[in-house]
Design a protein around this motif. Structure first.
Motif, PDB file in Angstrom:
ATOM      1  N   GLY A  41       1.007  -1.245  -0.071  1.00 53.04           N
ATOM      2  CA  GLY A  41       0.089   0.164   0.010  1.00 53.04           C
ATOM      3  C   GLY A  41       0.642   1.243  -0.038  1.00 53.04           C
ATOM      4  O   GLY A  41       1.181   1.790   0.837  1.00 53.04           O
ATOM      5  N   VAL A  42       0.387   2.331  -0.735  1.00 50.98           N
ATOM      6  CA  VAL A  42       0.859   3.737  -0.709  1.00 50.98           C
ATOM      7  C   VAL A  42       0.099   4.529  -0.489  1.00 50.98           C
ATOM      8  O   VAL A  42      -1.195   4.526  -1.440  1.00 50.98           O
ATOM      9  N   SER A  43       0.138   5.715   0.489  1.00 53.98           N
ATOM     10  CA  SER A  43      -0.656   6.882   0.681  1.00 53.98           C
ATOM     11  C   SER A  43       0.386   7.769   1.017  1.00 53.98           C
ATOM     12  O   SER A  43       1.630   7.734   0.839  1.00 53.98           O
ATOM     13  N   VAL A  44      -0.187   9.112  -0.069  1.00 54.65           N
ATOM     14  CA  VAL A  44       0.641  10.492  -0.006  1.00 54.65           C
ATOM     15  C   VAL A  44      -0.887  11.009   0.705  1.00 54.65           C
ATOM     16  O   VAL A  44      -2.462  11.019   0.636  1.00 54.65           O
ATOM     17  N   VAL A  45      -0.184  12.567   1.654  1.00 49.57           N
ATOM     18  CA  VAL A  45      -0.739  13.613   1.705  1.00 49.57           C
ATOM     19  C   VAL A  45      -0.383  14.854   1.459  1.00 49.57           C
ATOM     20  O   VAL A  45       0.966  14.740   1.983  1.00 49.57           O
ATOM     21  N   LEU A  46      -1.125  15.128   0.745  1.00 51.22           N
ATOM     22  CA  LEU A  46      -1.040  16.276  -0.038  1.00 51.22           C
ATOM     23  C   LEU A  46      -1.502  17.236   0.632  1.00 51.22           C
ATOM     24  O   LEU A  46      -3.027  17.656   1.020  1.00 51.22           O
ATOM     25  N   LEU A  47      -1.026  18.363   1.183  1.00 48.88           N
ATOM     26  CA  LEU A  47      -1.087  19.717   2.317  1.00 48.88           C
ATOM     27  C   LEU A  47      -1.566  20.611   0.951  1.00 48.88           C
ATOM     28  O   LEU A  47      -1.315  20.985   0.266  1.00 48.88           O
ATOM     29  N   PRO A  48      -2.441  21.489   1.591  1.00 49.53           N
ATOM     30  CA  PRO A  48      -3.433  22.223   0.576  1.00 49.53           C
ATOM     31  C   PRO A  48      -2.203  23.953   0.892  1.00 49.53           C
ATOM     32  O   PRO A  48      -1.431  24.021   2.062  1.00 49.53           O
ATOM     33  N   ASP A  49      -2.373  24.953   0.634  1.00 48.03           N
ATOM     34  CA  ASP A  49      -1.064  26.193   0.237  1.00 48.03           C
ATOM     35  C   ASP A  49      -2.523  26.884   0.828  1.00 48.03           C
ATOM     36  O   ASP A  49      -3.411  27.365   1.071  1.00 48.03           O
ATOM     37  N   MET A  50      -1.318  27.371   2.241  1.00 46.73           N
ATOM     38  CA  MET A  50      -2.153  28.462   3.097  1.00 46.73           C
ATOM     39  C   MET A  50      -1.257  29.595   2.941  1.00 46.73           C
ATOM     40  O   MET A  50      -1.017  30.747   3.913  1.00 46.73           O
ATOM     41  N   LYS A  51      -0.810  30.253   1.803  1.00 48.84           N
ATOM     42  CA  LYS A  51      -0.529  31.872   1.828  1.00 48.84           C
ATOM     43  C   LYS A  51      -1.236  32.805   1.556  1.00 48.84           C
ATOM     44  O   LYS A  51      -1.098  33.711   2.237  1.00 48.84           O
ATOM     45  N   GLN A  52      -2.602  32.508   2.067  1.00 47.07           N
ATOM     46  CA  GLN A  52      -3.207  33.249   2.289  1.00 47.07           C
ATOM     47  C   GLN A  52      -3.165  34.161   3.087  1.00 47.07           C
ATOM     48  O   GLN A  52      -3.953  34.995   3.985  1.00 47.07           O
ATOM     49  N   PHE A  53      -2.889  33.089   4.785  1.00 42.42           N
ATOM     50  CA  PHE A  53      -2.843  33.409   5.991  1.00 42.42           C
ATOM     51  C   PHE A  53      -1.745  33.586   6.479  1.00 42.42           C
ATOM     52  O   PHE A  53      -1.233  33.458   7.629  1.00 42.42           O
ATOM     53  N   GLU A  54      -0.623  33.601   5.350  1.00 41.15           N
ATOM     54  CA  GLU A  54       0.585  34.380   5.956  1.00 41.15           C
ATOM     55  C   GLU A  54       1.183  35.557   6.540  1.00 41.15           C
ATOM     56  O   GLU A  54      -0.306  36.713   6.239  1.00 41.15           O
ATOM     57  N   SER A  55       1.445  36.131   7.267  1.00 42.91           N
ATOM     58  CA  SER A  55       1.851  37.131   8.048  1.00 42.91           C
ATOM     59  C   SER A  55       0.348  37.795   8.861  1.00 42.91           C
ATOM     60  O   SER A  55       0.593  37.288   9.255  1.00 42.91           O
ATOM     61  N   SER A  56       0.539  38.637   8.265  1.00 42.33           N
ATOM     62  CA  SER A  56      -0.624  39.806   8.777  1.00 42.33           C
ATOM     63  C   SER A  56      -1.927  39.417   9.169  1.00 42.33           C
ATOM     64  O   SER A  56      -2.625  39.493   9.247  1.00 42.33           O
TER      65      SER A  56
END
Length: 350
Positions: free
Chosen positions: A230-245
């Protein structure tokens, strides 16, 4: 004179096709070997001509490589030539030898490649899984917390526990996975590696992607549950909208527990547990994906969107008979838009 002309015409095609040497693999990747631990590559050839083959010489390109070959080979017969590198120099090696015979006008070349390391790690005794006479140190592959553009590699160590050479192969690979086996031929008692590389650019969905590949001891081997991985992959979403301020405005997940105990069903066929999810942040919390790594579990989520200050509930039901059969570690994956909890794993103890 006419009869002599006819005889010559008949002789020409015979001479042209009388000798023809074929090689299964003219280049062999030997993988890793330790310093001053000689490594041997065995080349499989065949005399496809109609006459006996006489091998004059097999000349390597340096004195660090020994050779072994037959002097004569019958018409249509298979034979082997071995090159042995003495491994007296660290680093990559690329050794070539020229075969001279009456089977071809020009020399035929064979090549062995590999890597000499200062200390060869010994995996003897570390192989917990067995596929007949092929031993492995892993039964499943997990690519966790990867992002688009990543190319992570998982390595499987293997050992030939049988009496015959193997050519291990990985079958039914999806487009986002590739595999490299070294050495290509695994001799009895020898070890090797399978490197599996993930191309995240070819994954379409965030969250969990699962597949099954099959490990063969030889090319063309049939696939079954016994040689599956079995092979499993967890691809994370892009969180750039919540960077810095903007991070102060992000949603914030608070979860009541990430560990569920299903070790004791008290004689019942099913058992249930609840997990509370609360949004303590400043914006809407979204559960974009909820997926199971194994069978034997049933999960229901009351709400996928949670307003600030609100909460929802996950109900998890374990099925006793099915959980007993699973080989991998049971767990539940959630993908959220909380930048600090983009991936949440609820572990199931069974």
């Amino acid at each position: 004179m006419k009869h002599l002309y006819v005889f010559l015409l008949l002789l020409l095609p015979l001479s042209a096709s009388a000798q023809r040497i074929t090689i299964d693999k003219p280049t062999i990747e030997c993988g890793r070997t330790g310093y001053m631990q000689p490594v041997t590559a065995t080349f499989e050839l065949r005399n496809r001509g109609h006459r006996r083959l006489y091998i004059e010489s097999v000349k390597p390109d340096c004195g660090c490589t020994g050779v072994s070959f037959p002097k004569e080979v019958g018409a249509g017969d298979k034979f082997t030539i071995q090159l042995t590198y003495d491994a007296r120099q660290l680093g990559r090696f690329h050794k070539m030898a020229a075969i001279k015979s009456n089977g071809s006008k020009d020399p035929i070349y064979i090549t062995m490649k590999g890597l000499v390391v200062a200390e060869l790690e010994d995996y003897t005794g570390n192989y917990a899984y067995k596929m007949e006479d092929l031993l492995l140190d892993k039964q499943e592959l997990e690519f966790d917390d990867v992002n688009k553009g990543d190319a992570p590699v998982q390595e499987i160590h293997i050992m030939n526990d049988g009496a015959d050479p193997m050519t291990p192969t990985v079958m039914h690979l999806p487009s986002y996975l590739s595999a490299e086996v070294t050495p290509e031929q695994l001799l009895p008692g020898k070890t090797g590696t399978i490197k599996v590389t993930l191309d995240t650019e070819k994954l379409r969905d965030y969250g969990l992607t699962q597949t099954t590949v099959y490990i063969g001891r030889q090319l063309g081997e049939k696939v079954s549950e016994d040689n599956s991985m079995g092979v499993s992959v967890v691809l994370l979403p892009d969180m750039k909208q919540f960077e810095s301020s903007n991070k102060a405005l992000a949603p914030k997940l608070q979860i009541s527990t990430t560990d569920i105990d299903f070790t004791n069903f008290e004689g019942k066929s099913k058992k249930s547990a609840e997990v509370i999810l609360q949004n303590t942040g400043q914006s809407l919390l979204r559960i974009s994906s909820m997926q199971l790594f194994t069978r034997g579990l049933k999960v229901t989520l009351d709400q996928r969107e949670i307003q600030p200050g609100q909460s929802t509930k996950i109900k998890i039901t374990g099925i006793a008979d099915e959980l007993k059969k699973v080989r991998s570690r049971p767990r539940i994956l959630m993908i959220t838009n909380d930048p600090d909890h983009a991936k949440v794993v609820i572990n199931i103890k069974k």
